[in-house]
Design an enzyme around this catalytic site. Structure first.
Site, mmCIF file in Angstrom:
data_model
loop_
_atom_site.group_PDB
_atom_site.id
_atom_site.type_symbol
_atom_site.label_atom_id
_atom_site.label_comp_id
_atom_site.label_asym_id
_atom_site.label_seq_id
_atom_site.Cartn_x
_atom_site.Cartn_y
_atom_site.Cartn_z
ATOM 1 N N ASP A 26 -3.139 -2.253 -1.661
ATOM 2 C CA ASP A 26 -2.642 -2.948 -2.847
ATOM 3 C C ASP A 26 -3.789 -3.550 -3.652
ATOM 4 O O ASP A 26 -4.823 -3.908 -3.089
ATOM 5 C CB ASP A 26 -1.652 -4.043 -2.404
ATOM 6 C CG ASP A 26 -0.784 -4.525 -3.560
ATOM 7 O OD1 ASP A 26 -0.707 -3.819 -4.592
ATOM 8 O OD2 ASP A 26 -0.190 -5.606 -3.432
ATOM 9 N N GLY A 27 -3.573 -3.663 -4.960
ATOM 10 C CA GLY A 27 -4.537 -4.367 -5.821
ATOM 11 C C GLY A 27 -5.279 -3.467 -6.805
ATOM 12 O O GLY A 27 -6.198 -3.942 -7.482
ATOM 13 N N ARG A 30 -4.848 -4.831 -10.482
ATOM 14 C CA ARG A 30 -5.619 -6.058 -10.752
ATOM 15 C C ARG A 30 -7.114 -5.777 -10.799
ATOM 16 O O ARG A 30 -7.849 -6.353 -11.598
ATOM 17 C CB ARG A 30 -5.297 -7.128 -9.698
ATOM 18 C CG ARG A 30 -4.008 -7.860 -10.007
ATOM 19 C CD ARG A 30 -3.497 -8.589 -8.816
ATOM 20 N NE ARG A 30 -2.885 -7.673 -7.853
ATOM 21 C CZ ARG A 30 -2.628 -7.989 -6.596
ATOM 22 N NH1 ARG A 30 -2.954 -9.176 -6.138
ATOM 23 N NH2 ARG A 30 -2.037 -7.121 -5.802
ATOM 24 N N HIS A 43 -6.259 3.087 -9.884
ATOM 25 C CA HIS A 43 -5.717 4.079 -8.945
ATOM 26 C C HIS A 43 -6.757 5.166 -8.634
ATOM 27 O O HIS A 43 -6.885 5.612 -7.508
ATOM 28 C CB HIS A 43 -4.447 4.725 -9.514
ATOM 29 C CG HIS A 43 -3.323 3.754 -9.706
ATOM 30 N ND1 HIS A 43 -2.988 2.828 -8.751
ATOM 31 C CD2 HIS A 43 -2.459 3.554 -10.736
ATOM 32 C CE1 HIS A 43 -1.960 2.102 -9.186
ATOM 33 N NE2 HIS A 43 -1.629 2.514 -10.387
ATOM 34 N N GLU A 73 10.244 1.839 -3.968
ATOM 35 C CA GLU A 73 10.513 0.910 -5.074
ATOM 36 C C GLU A 73 9.553 1.132 -6.249
ATOM 37 O O GLU A 73 9.780 0.612 -7.347
ATOM 38 C CB GLU A 73 10.391 -0.545 -4.591
ATOM 39 C CG GLU A 73 11.535 -1.003 -3.687
ATOM 40 C CD GLU A 73 11.533 -0.349 -2.312
ATOM 41 O OE1 GLU A 73 10.433 -0.109 -1.771
ATOM 42 O OE2 GLU A 73 12.615 -0.038 -1.790
ATOM 43 N N LEU A 137 -8.531 12.826 13.804
ATOM 44 C CA LEU A 137 -7.812 11.683 13.226
ATOM 45 C C LEU A 137 -6.504 12.214 12.656
ATOM 46 O O LEU A 137 -6.484 13.301 12.081
ATOM 47 C CB LEU A 137 -8.636 11.064 12.082
ATOM 48 C CG LEU A 137 -7.941 9.961 11.272
ATOM 49 C CD1 LEU A 137 -8.040 8.616 11.995
ATOM 50 C CD2 LEU A 137 -8.551 9.813 9.884
ATOM 51 N N SER A 199 6.718 -5.409 1.988
ATOM 52 C CA SER A 199 7.154 -4.534 0.893
ATOM 53 C C SER A 199 7.828 -3.244 1.375
ATOM 54 O O SER A 199 7.506 -2.150 0.896
ATOM 55 C CB SER A 199 5.984 -4.200 -0.044
ATOM 56 O OG SER A 199 5.471 -5.371 -0.628
ATOM 57 N N GLU A 210 -0.274 -6.295 15.065
ATOM 58 C CA GLU A 210 -1.035 -7.456 14.599
ATOM 59 C C GLU A 210 -1.234 -7.328 13.087
ATOM 60 O O GLU A 210 -1.659 -6.279 12.595
ATOM 61 C CB GLU A 210 -2.407 -7.510 15.308
ATOM 62 C CG GLU A 210 -2.310 -7.694 16.807
ATOM 63 C CD GLU A 210 -1.639 -9.014 17.200
ATOM 64 O OE1 GLU A 210 -1.756 -10.010 16.458
ATOM 65 O OE2 GLU A 210 -0.987 -9.038 18.273
#
Ligand code: IPE
Ligand code: IPE
Ligand code: MG
Length: 265
Positions: A26-27, A30, A43, A73, A137, A199, A210
């Site tokens: 997220d972010g 901003r 992005h 959403e 991975l 979210s 955790e």
């Protein structure tokens, strides 16, 4: 035993390095705003950060990395931002999947794919097939994913296959139908961007994960941000409902088991 162990069924072994890290990236918006740039620039930068995160996880021996890229959403966003994100997704899929494969990475996508253009779904399926046997991975991208969607779709699938289960079923009956049933539950959850909420991400799976929240905006996330999260994780005592004293005793027993028995004279 099913490989995707559940922390409420049996207690997973604690490792110094989390086996599975799940991140809410997220972010981006901003980050761009701070630089007087359009949100989409954030992005774009966010994609660069995904590469950094993958590399850092591999170097640290993390086996599963799950990234929340688009929530169920996020369709509420302006049309232009959604179109840009979809275009970016296609471009990244085209360019990156082969590189993931060359690097031994298994690629998976979880989410309701029926809402995507057929072209995107096809790229995803091809990528998953191509990389299916890789073991270095497992990279899971959550796209049009919602934790509530996942629980509902799992119940629908389970009931479709076991009509006899409709009146009584247990956690383990349902767990195999979750979109990410191939992975163990996340050990460490990270959310960048300062918000302290889930979210609608992995609601079922995060039961004993955790949680780590950082103000770092996703485009600024780096190997050292990951290390801070891992250090915080290593300071935690994962009790899974037990007491601290019980944990200490079971640790002692485990250590004693490791001491080789003395040879007879
Ligand atoms: C996360 O960054 C990326 C997506 C949800 C696609 P945001 O776009 O939510 O960035 P902020 O939260 O507005 O800064
Ligand atoms: C969560 O970020 C979803 C992704 C990172 C894909 P949002 O920015 O959409 O979350 P909210 O709306 O602030 O909770
Ligand atoms: Mg956001």
């Amino acid at each position: 035993m099913h490989p995707a162990s559940s922390s409420t069924h049996e207690i997973p072994e604690a490792h110094m390095i989390p086996r599975h890290v799940a991140i809410i990236m997220d972010g981006n918006g901003r980050w761009a705003k701070e630089r007087f740039m359009p949100r989409i620039a954030g992005h774009k930068h966010g994609v660069e950060t995904v590469r950094t995160a993958i590399k850092a996880c591999i170097e640290r021996g993390i086996n599963y990395l799950t990234l929340f890229a688009f929530s169920s959403e996020n369709w509420r966003r302006p049309t232009e931002e959604i179109s840009f994100l979809m275009q970016l997704f296609i471009t990244v899929l085209k360019q990156e999947v082969i590189k993931l494969h060359e690097n031994g990475i298994r690629f998976k996508v979880i989410g309701d794919l029926s809402k995507f253009e057929p072209k995107i779904t096809e790229f995803i399926r091809n990528g998953e097939t191509m990389t299916a046997a890789n073991t270095r991975l497992t990279l899971t991208i959550a796209a049009n994913y919602g934790g509530r969607w996942d629980i509902l779709q799992a119940i629908h699938k389970m009931l479709a296959q076991h009509t006899d289960l409709s009146s009584s079923f247990e956690e383990k009956d349902l767990a195999q139908y979750f979109a990410m049933s191939y992975a163990p539950e996340p050990d460490l959850f990270i959310r960048t961007g300062g918000e302290q909420r889930i979210s609608n991400f992995l609601l079922w799976h995060l039961a004993y994960t955790e949680l780590y929240f950082t103000d770092t905006l996703w485009p600024d996330f780096s190997a050292s941000t990951l290390d801070l999260a891992i250090q915080s994780y290593q300071r935690r005592e994962r009790r899974f409902g037990r007491t601290s004293e019980q944990l200490k005793i079971s640790k002692l027993i485990n250590e004693m088991r490791k001491i080789p028995p003395k040879k007879m004279a």
